[in-house]
Each structure stands twice: as C-alpha cells, then as structure tokens.
Design a protein around this motif. Sequence first.
Motif, PDB file in Angstrom:
ATOM      1  N   PHE A  40       0.752  -1.620  -0.030  1.00  0.00           N
ATOM      2  CA  PHE A  40      -0.105   0.187   0.063  1.00  0.00           C
ATOM      3  C   PHE A  40       0.789   1.212  -0.065  1.00  0.00           C
ATOM      4  O   PHE A  40       2.067   1.214   0.227  1.00  0.00           O
ATOM      5  N   PRO A  41       0.291   2.431  -0.602  1.00  0.00           N
ATOM      6  CA  PRO A  41       1.118   3.237   0.307  1.00  0.00           C
ATOM      7  C   PRO A  41       1.895   3.922   1.206  1.00  0.00           C
ATOM      8  O   PRO A  41       1.214   3.884   1.949  1.00  0.00           O
ATOM      9  N   TYR A  42       2.750   4.418   0.472  1.00  0.00           N
ATOM     10  CA  TYR A  42       4.166   4.738   2.554  1.00  0.00           C
ATOM     11  C   TYR A  42       4.347   3.299   3.246  1.00  0.00           C
ATOM     12  O   TYR A  42       4.488   3.571   3.783  1.00  0.00           O
ATOM     13  N   GLU A  43       3.735   2.047   2.513  1.00  0.00           N
ATOM     14  CA  GLU A  43       4.139   1.103   3.138  1.00  0.00           C
ATOM     15  C   GLU A  43       4.941   0.540   2.827  1.00  0.00           C
ATOM     16  O   GLU A  43       6.087   1.201   2.139  1.00  0.00           O
ATOM     17  N   LYS A  44       5.982   0.231   4.425  1.00  0.00           N
ATOM     18  CA  LYS A  44       7.249  -0.522   3.823  1.00  0.00           C
ATOM     19  C   LYS A  44       7.576  -2.807   4.146  1.00  0.00           C
ATOM     20  O   LYS A  44       6.720  -2.626   4.481  1.00  0.00           O
ATOM     21  N   LEU A  45       8.095  -2.804   3.102  1.00  0.00           N
ATOM     22  CA  LEU A  45       8.136  -3.963   2.751  1.00  0.00           C
ATOM     23  C   LEU A  45       9.625  -4.558   3.046  1.00  0.00           C
ATOM     24  O   LEU A  45      10.561  -4.297   2.815  1.00  0.00           O
ATOM     25  N   LEU A  46       9.581  -5.242   4.338  1.00  0.00           N
ATOM     26  CA  LEU A  46      10.585  -6.256   4.385  1.00  0.00           C
ATOM     27  C   LEU A  46      10.246  -7.954   3.787  1.00  0.00           C
ATOM     28  O   LEU A  46       9.339  -8.160   4.530  1.00  0.00           O
ATOM     29  N   PHE A  47      11.614  -8.588   3.587  1.00  0.00           N
ATOM     30  CA  PHE A  47      11.740  -9.987   3.210  1.00  0.00           C
ATOM     31  C   PHE A  47      12.859  -9.993   2.594  1.00  0.00           C
ATOM     32  O   PHE A  47      14.036  -9.339   3.290  1.00  0.00           O
ATOM     33  N   LYS A  48      13.234 -11.145   2.754  1.00  0.00           N
ATOM     34  CA  LYS A  48      14.359 -11.874   2.498  1.00  0.00           C
ATOM     35  C   LYS A  48      14.371 -12.435   0.950  1.00  0.00           C
ATOM     36  O   LYS A  48      13.209 -12.985   0.708  1.00  0.00           O
ATOM     37  N   ALA A  49      15.633 -13.284   0.675  1.00  0.00           N
ATOM     38  CA  ALA A  49      15.693 -13.159  -0.824  1.00  0.00           C
ATOM     39  C   ALA A  49      17.363 -13.547  -1.148  1.00  0.00           C
ATOM     40  O   ALA A  49      17.615 -12.664  -0.342  1.00  0.00           O
ATOM     41  N   SER A  50      17.266 -14.245  -1.841  1.00  0.00           N
ATOM     42  CA  SER A  50      18.554 -15.229  -2.816  1.00  0.00           C
ATOM     43  C   SER A  50      19.070 -13.720  -2.996  1.00  0.00           C
ATOM     44  O   SER A  50      19.130 -12.881  -3.600  1.00  0.00           O
ATOM     45  N   GLU A  51      21.171 -13.792  -2.741  1.00  0.00           N
ATOM     46  CA  GLU A  51      21.822 -13.103  -2.972  1.00  0.00           C
ATOM     47  C   GLU A  51      21.569 -12.314  -4.811  1.00  0.00           C
ATOM     48  O   GLU A  51      21.970 -10.936  -5.164  1.00  0.00           O
ATOM     49  N   GLY A  52      21.486 -13.906  -5.527  1.00  0.00           N
ATOM     50  CA  GLY A  52      21.271 -12.700  -7.308  1.00  0.00           C
ATOM     51  C   GLY A  52      19.421 -12.142  -7.739  1.00  0.00           C
ATOM     52  O   GLY A  52      19.124 -11.829  -8.632  1.00  0.00           O
ATOM     53  N   SER A  53      18.961 -12.339  -6.632  1.00  0.00           N
ATOM     54  CA  SER A  53      17.417 -12.102  -6.985  1.00  0.00           C
ATOM     55  C   SER A  53      16.935 -10.354  -7.230  1.00  0.00           C
ATOM     56  O   SER A  53      17.665  -9.967  -7.119  1.00  0.00           O
ATOM     57  N   GLY A  54      15.845 -10.494  -7.653  1.00  0.00           N
ATOM     58  CA  GLY A  54      15.363  -9.335  -8.706  1.00  0.00           C
ATOM     59  C   GLY A  54      14.039  -9.187  -7.559  1.00  0.00           C
ATOM     60  O   GLY A  54      13.120  -9.666  -7.575  1.00  0.00           O
ATOM     61  N   LEU A  55      13.970  -7.754  -7.120  1.00  0.00           N
ATOM     62  CA  LEU A  55      12.078  -7.594  -6.702  1.00  0.00           C
ATOM     63  C   LEU A  55      11.537  -6.588  -7.599  1.00  0.00           C
ATOM     64  O   LEU A  55      12.005  -5.605  -8.669  1.00  0.00           O
ATOM     65  N   ASN A  56      10.797  -7.157  -8.420  1.00  0.00           N
ATOM     66  CA  ASN A  56       9.525  -6.620  -9.904  1.00  0.00           C
ATOM     67  C   ASN A  56       8.627  -5.846  -8.977  1.00  0.00           C
ATOM     68  O   ASN A  56       7.942  -6.730  -8.188  1.00  0.00           O
ATOM     69  N   ILE A  57       8.179  -4.957  -9.186  1.00  0.00           N
ATOM     70  CA  ILE A  57       7.143  -3.674  -8.808  1.00  0.00           C
ATOM     71  C   ILE A  57       6.343  -3.513 -10.095  1.00  0.00           C
ATOM     72  O   ILE A  57       6.533  -2.639 -10.944  1.00  0.00           O
ATOM     73  N   PHE A  58       5.063  -4.193  -9.482  1.00  0.00           N
ATOM     74  CA  PHE A  58       4.251  -3.626 -10.693  1.00  0.00           C
ATOM     75  C   PHE A  58       3.114  -2.648 -10.276  1.00  0.00           C
ATOM     76  O   PHE A  58       1.747  -2.511  -8.914  1.00  0.00           O
ATOM     77  N   ILE A  59       2.598  -1.672 -11.682  1.00  0.00           N
ATOM     78  CA  ILE A  59       1.168  -1.118 -10.922  1.00  0.00           C
ATOM     79  C   ILE A  59       0.297  -1.170 -11.951  1.00  0.00           C
ATOM     80  O   ILE A  59       0.448  -1.644 -12.856  1.00  0.00           O
ATOM     81  N   GLU A  60      -1.137  -0.868 -11.951  1.00  0.00           N
ATOM     82  CA  GLU A  60      -2.212  -0.814 -12.846  1.00  0.00           C
ATOM     83  C   GLU A  60      -2.327   0.353 -12.618  1.00  0.00           C
ATOM     84  O   GLU A  60      -2.740   1.394 -12.468  1.00  0.00           O
ATOM     85  N   VAL A  61      -2.874   0.630 -14.595  1.00  0.00           N
ATOM     86  CA  VAL A  61      -2.293   0.940 -15.287  1.00  0.00           C
ATOM     87  C   VAL A  61      -3.553   1.300 -16.412  1.00  0.00           C
ATOM     88  O   VAL A  61      -3.497   0.296 -17.408  1.00  0.00           O
ATOM     89  N   ALA A  62      -4.719   2.247 -15.905  1.00  0.00           N
ATOM     90  CA  ALA A  62      -6.019   2.020 -17.221  1.00  0.00           C
ATOM     91  C   ALA A  62      -6.432   0.763 -16.820  1.00  0.00           C
ATOM     92  O   ALA A  62      -6.799   0.100 -18.417  1.00  0.00           O
ATOM     93  N   GLY A  63      -6.597   0.282 -16.495  1.00  0.00           N
ATOM     94  CA  GLY A  63      -6.614  -1.238 -16.473  1.00  0.00           C
ATOM     95  C   GLY A  63      -5.922  -2.525 -16.495  1.00  0.00           C
ATOM     96  O   GLY A  63      -6.335  -3.649 -16.369  1.00  0.00           O
ATOM     97  N   LYS A  64      -4.825  -2.232 -16.779  1.00  0.00           N
ATOM     98  CA  LYS A  64      -3.654  -3.359 -17.267  1.00  0.00           C
ATOM     99  C   LYS A  64      -2.651  -2.794 -16.652  1.00  0.00           C
ATOM    100  O   LYS A  64      -2.283  -2.268 -16.503  1.00  0.00           O
ATOM    101  N   THR A  65      -1.938  -3.747 -15.971  1.00  0.00           N
ATOM    102  CA  THR A  65      -0.872  -3.842 -14.924  1.00  0.00           C
ATOM    103  C   THR A  65       0.911  -3.354 -15.950  1.00  0.00           C
ATOM    104  O   THR A  65       0.590  -4.446 -16.500  1.00  0.00           O
ATOM    105  N   SER A  66       1.193  -2.815 -15.208  1.00  0.00           N
ATOM    106  CA  SER A  66       2.405  -2.491 -15.485  1.00  0.00           C
ATOM    107  C   SER A  66       3.346  -2.948 -15.097  1.00  0.00           C
ATOM    108  O   SER A  66       3.466  -2.134 -13.510  1.00  0.00           O
ATOM    109  N   LEU A  67       5.176  -2.690 -15.532  1.00  0.00           N
ATOM    110  CA  LEU A  67       6.230  -2.937 -15.086  1.00  0.00           C
ATOM    111  C   LEU A  67       6.414  -1.887 -14.494  1.00  0.00           C
ATOM    112  O   LEU A  67       7.008  -1.169 -15.452  1.00  0.00           O
ATOM    113  N   PHE A  68       6.653  -1.607 -12.815  1.00  0.00           N
ATOM    114  CA  PHE A  68       7.042   0.213 -12.491  1.00  0.00           C
ATOM    115  C   PHE A  68       8.799   0.205 -12.751  1.00  0.00           C
ATOM    116  O   PHE A  68       8.946   0.808 -12.605  1.00  0.00           O
ATOM    117  N   ALA A  69       9.140  -1.037 -11.885  1.00  0.00           N
ATOM    118  CA  ALA A  69      10.589  -0.966 -11.093  1.00  0.00           C
ATOM    119  C   ALA A  69      10.419  -1.818 -11.330  1.00  0.00           C
ATOM    120  O   ALA A  69      10.173  -3.489 -10.981  1.00  0.00           O
TER     121      ALA A  69
END
Length: 86
Positions: A40-69
């Motif tokens: 949610f907006p301004y929420e902090k997410l803490l998580f454990k991940a393996s060293e080579g992992s990546g985090l993909n962030i998605f948002i909804e734009v005009a009813g479609k899910t888009s990769l944000f970062a």
Amino acid sequence: MVINNSNSQNQALLCAYINLTSEIQVAKIPENPEFEKVIFPYEKLLFKASEGSGLNIFIEVAGKTSLFASIPCQQLQSHAPIKSNR
C-alpha cells in the motif's frame, strides 16, 4: 512485516522496499513464483531473498498491470537494525 523468501542455498539478504507513491503496488520476485505481495502507499516491505534475486514492482495503469520497476535485491539490502513502532 518480514517475509522469508530464502528457498535457495545462496546467502539470504534482508531487504527493504518502501512504496513512496500514492498507488497500490504489487511486488514479485521472479526467482520465487510464490512471492507476490501487495504494498500500500507509503508501506514498508521487509523480506528475505537470495543474493542474486530481483524485485519487480507492478502498478495498474488504465486497467492493465504494468512493470513499474525492477530492482536487484542487493540494492535493497538492509544493513541497519529494524526499528518497530510498537
């Protein structure tokens, strides 16, 4: 909230991501298809991940899910002690 995502034998990293937008985001780790979290907006997410992992962030734009970062988890690694507001 701390989420354990250390399914691999690589060294697990404690990572932090903050949703600094006014939009709801969805976080996914491609290396772990079971990891999908709503942030949610301004929420902090803490998580454990393996060293080579990546985090993909998605948002909804005009009813479609888009990769944000797409962020390498090493860039999100938390080195500071975690403070609780409780």
